[in-house]
Design a protein around this motif. Structure first.
Motif, mmCIF file in Angstrom:
data_model
loop_
_atom_site.group_PDB
_atom_site.id
_atom_site.type_symbol
_atom_site.label_atom_id
_atom_site.label_comp_id
_atom_site.label_asym_id
_atom_site.label_seq_id
_atom_site.Cartn_x
_atom_site.Cartn_y
_atom_site.Cartn_z
ATOM 1 N N ASN A 19 -3.556 24.786 -15.422
ATOM 2 C CA ASN A 19 -3.117 25.964 -14.667
ATOM 3 C C ASN A 19 -4.182 26.429 -13.678
ATOM 4 O O ASN A 19 -3.848 26.923 -12.592
ATOM 5 N N ILE A 20 -5.446 26.296 -14.043
ATOM 6 C CA ILE A 20 -6.517 26.609 -13.089
ATOM 7 C C ILE A 20 -6.456 25.645 -11.912
ATOM 8 O O ILE A 20 -6.598 26.036 -10.750
ATOM 9 N N GLY A 21 -6.218 24.365 -12.221
ATOM 10 C CA GLY A 21 -6.128 23.368 -11.163
ATOM 11 C C GLY A 21 -4.942 23.552 -10.232
ATOM 12 O O GLY A 21 -4.949 23.046 -9.107
ATOM 13 N N LYS A 22 -3.906 24.270 -10.687
ATOM 14 C CA LYS A 22 -2.727 24.513 -9.853
ATOM 15 C C LYS A 22 -2.877 25.732 -8.960
ATOM 16 O O LYS A 22 -1.981 26.018 -8.154
ATOM 17 N N ILE A 23 -3.984 26.458 -9.091
ATOM 18 C CA ILE A 23 -4.247 27.561 -8.166
ATOM 19 C C ILE A 23 -4.397 26.969 -6.759
ATOM 20 O O ILE A 23 -5.117 25.979 -6.588
ATOM 21 N N ASN A 46 -4.690 22.695 -3.154
ATOM 22 C CA ASN A 46 -4.515 22.269 -1.769
ATOM 23 C C ASN A 46 -5.564 21.255 -1.320
ATOM 24 O O ASN A 46 -5.468 20.703 -0.223
ATOM 25 N N GLN A 47 -6.577 21.024 -2.154
ATOM 26 C CA GLN A 47 -7.583 20.034 -1.818
ATOM 27 C C GLN A 47 -7.122 18.643 -2.252
ATOM 28 O O GLN A 47 -6.093 18.490 -2.898
ATOM 29 N N LYS A 48 -7.912 17.642 -1.889
ATOM 30 C CA LYS A 48 -7.592 16.283 -2.311
ATOM 31 C C LYS A 48 -7.637 16.207 -3.830
ATOM 32 O O LYS A 48 -8.452 16.857 -4.469
ATOM 33 N N LEU A 49 -6.766 15.364 -4.382
ATOM 34 C CA LEU A 49 -6.616 15.294 -5.832
ATOM 35 C C LEU A 49 -7.920 14.912 -6.521
ATOM 36 O O LEU A 49 -8.238 15.434 -7.595
#
Length: 425
Positions: A242-246, A251-254
Motif C-alpha cells: 500500500n505504501i508502494g501504491k502511493i 508513478n516512478q519506474k517499477l
C-alpha cells in the motif's frame, strides 16, 4: 553532454525545428548541469578507498599487536579516531566537495568502531556484540546529518539491521525494541531525499534498503506466540504494498519502487506457504494467546496498514479495485477462521492466490507491461506446482494441467504482442 543529445540537437537544427541560438542555449544548459553534478564514480571509489585504508590499518596493527606495550596499544587505538575527526573537520571548514564528505565520514565511522573494539580488548572491558554495535551506531548517527552523507545513512541502516538480528535472533532471542529508535533516527534524512531527490538512484537504494531491513528484522519481534509470525508478515507485506501504491512512488519506474515489489512478492510467498496443510497443522499446535507481545504488534501493524489504505481512499488515489491492497484484511479474517479448522482456510487461500494471479495478468495487459503480465502467469504456475505435490491427481491430469498453463503463457503473450503492435500503428 551525452552524444545522443548532441545528435538530436543537430538533427533538430537541420530540420529547422529549432534555431541555432536555441541549440546553443540547450547545449549550454546541459554543460552547466553536468558541471554542477558531482562525479559519482569518483565518490564511490573514494568511499571504497577510505574503507580499504581503514581495514588495512586494522590488519597491520593486528599482525603486530602482541609486540606493543599497553600504552602504545592505547595510542594506536585512538589514532584512527583522531585522524578521522581531523579529516572530517578539515572537509567541513574548507567546504570541500561531497566526495570528501562521503570518504571522510566513512573512514571516521569505521575508526569509531575500531577504537571501541581495541580499547575494550586492551582493558578487558566485558560486553556482547549487540551492545557494541548499538553504541557504535548511536555514536556515529550525528555524522549522517553533519556531513549529509548517503554512504553513512546506508551504513546506519545496514548496521542497525545487523544489531537487531544479533540481539533478536542470537543473543538470548530478545526483542530489539531499540531497532525502532535507530530507524527513526535516519527517517528525516530519508524524507529529505524523497522531497529533493525522488528520482535519483540513491533514493531508489533507500526505497529498497528500508523495507528490506524491516522484513529481515520483523522475525526478531516474534517470541513465544510463533503462530502470529505468519500473520505479522502478511500484514507487513500488505503495508509495504500500500505504501508502494502511493502515487509519489507508484508513478516512478517499477525498479525504483522497492515497497511495491517486496510487498507483492512477500504477499504471494506467504499465501503460497499457507496454502499447504502442514503449515496450518503447525500453527494449530501453538496456542493463540491474545494477551501477548506478538498480538499487540499485529494490531499495530494492521492499524498502520489500514490507515495507509484509508488515507489513499481519502486522497482518491485508489481508482481501481486492486485485490493486493486488501489481502492483509482478507488474510487476517482467514487466519482467525483457521484456528477452528484449517480446511476452509486452505481453500480460501488457494482461491485468493488464483484471483491475485488473474488480477496481475489484467494489470499487465492494461498497462501493456510484459513483466507484470508474466508475473501473473508465474503466480498461477507456482500455485499449480504447489498443488502438484500435495494432491492425489493422476499424472495424466497433472500433465494436462501443466500443458494448459504453458499454452496459456504462449497465447497470452502472443495476444499482448499483437495488441501492442496494433496500438503502435
Amino acid at each position: 553532454m551525452n552524444s545522443k543529445i548532441q545528435n538530436d540537437i543537430k538533427e533538430l537544427v537541420e530540420e529547422q525545428v529549432i534555431t541555432s541560438e536555441v541549440a546553443v542555449n540547450i547545449k549550454s544548459y546541459y554543460q552547466s548541469k553536468k558541471a554542477d553534478t558531482p562525479n559519482r564514480l569518483f565518490t564511490v571509489f573514494a568511499v571504497l578507498g577510505s574503507t580499504l585504508v581503514g581495514l588495512g590499518i586494522i590488519l597491520i596493527l593486528a599482525h603486530n599487536w602482541d609486540n606493543f606495550s599497553r600504552a602504545i596499544k592505547t595510542v594506536f587505538a585512538f589514532a584512527p579516531l583522531i585522524i578521522g575527526q581531523f579529516i572530517v573537520g578539515y572537509s567541513i571548514l574548507k567546504k570541500k566537495s561531497m566526495t570528501w564528505f562521503e570518504a571522510s565520514g566513512v573512514f571516521l565511522f569505521f575508526a569509531v568502531g575500531a577504537s571501541m573494539a581495541l580499547v575494550s580488548q586492551i582493558y578487558n572491558i566485558p560486553g556482547d556484540f549487540s551492545s557494541y554495535m548499538l553504541i557504535w551506531i548511536l555514536l556515529c548517527a550525528p555524522l549522517v546529518y553533519l556531513l549529509k552523507s548517503n554512504a553513512l545513512a546506508i551504513l546506519h541502516i545496514v548496521f542497525a539491521t545487523s544489531y537487531a538480528c544479533s540481539f533478536g535472533y542470537f543473543d538470548g532471542n530478545q526483542t530489539p525494541w531499540l531497532y525502532v529508535l535507530l530507524l527513526a533516527i535516519v527517517m528525516p534524512y530519508y524524507y529529505h531525499l524523497l522531497k529533493t531527490k525522488k528520482t535519483h538512484n540513491i533514493t531508489s537504494v533507500f526505497n529498497w534498503l528500508l523495507p528490506l531491513s524491516v522484513v529481515i528484522v520483523l522475525g526478531a519481534f516474534v517470541g513465544n506466540s510463533e503462530a502470529y509470525g505468519i500473520l505479522m508478515y502478511v500484514i507487513l507485506f500488505g503495508l509495504l504494498y500500500n505504501i508502494g501504491k502511493i502515487p509519489f512512488l507508484d508513478n516512478q519506474k517499477l525498479r525504483r519502487n522497492g515497497y511495491l515489489i517486496l510487498g507483492s512478492l512477500g504477499i504471494i510467498y506467504m499465501l503460497l506457504l499457507t496454502s499447504f496443510e502442514w503449515l496450518w497443522e503447525d500453527i494449530l499446535r501453538h496456542d493463540i494467546v491474545f494477551d501477548s507481545q506478538e498480538f499487540y504488534i499485529t494490531i499495530v501493524l494492521f492499524l498502520t496498514a489500514l490507515g495507509v489504505l484509508l488515507f489513499s481512499f481519502s486522497k482518491r488515489w485508489v481508482k481501481k479495485i486492486n485485490l493486493f491492497q486488501y489481502v492483509f484484511i482478507i488474510f487476517t479474517i482467514i487466519f482467525f477462521m483457521g484456528i477452528t479448522g484449517s480446511f476452509i482456510s486452505i481453500i480460501l487461500i488457494n482461491l485468493l492466490v488464483l484471483a491475485l494471479g488473474i488480477i496481475t495478468i489484467k494489470i499487465g495487459a492494461d498497462k501493456f507491461h510484459f513483466g507484470i503480465l508474466n508475473y501473473g502467469l508465474l503466480i498461477i504456475t507456482t500455485l499449480t506446482v504447489c498443488r502438484f505435490f500435495d494432491t492425489n491427481m493422476s499424472f495424466v491430469l497433472r500433465g494436462l494441467l501443466f500443458v494448459s498453463v504453458g499454452v496459456g503463457f504462449f497465447i497470452t503473450n502472443y495476444v499482448m504482442l499483437k495488441r501492442q503492435k496494433s496500438k503502435n500503428k
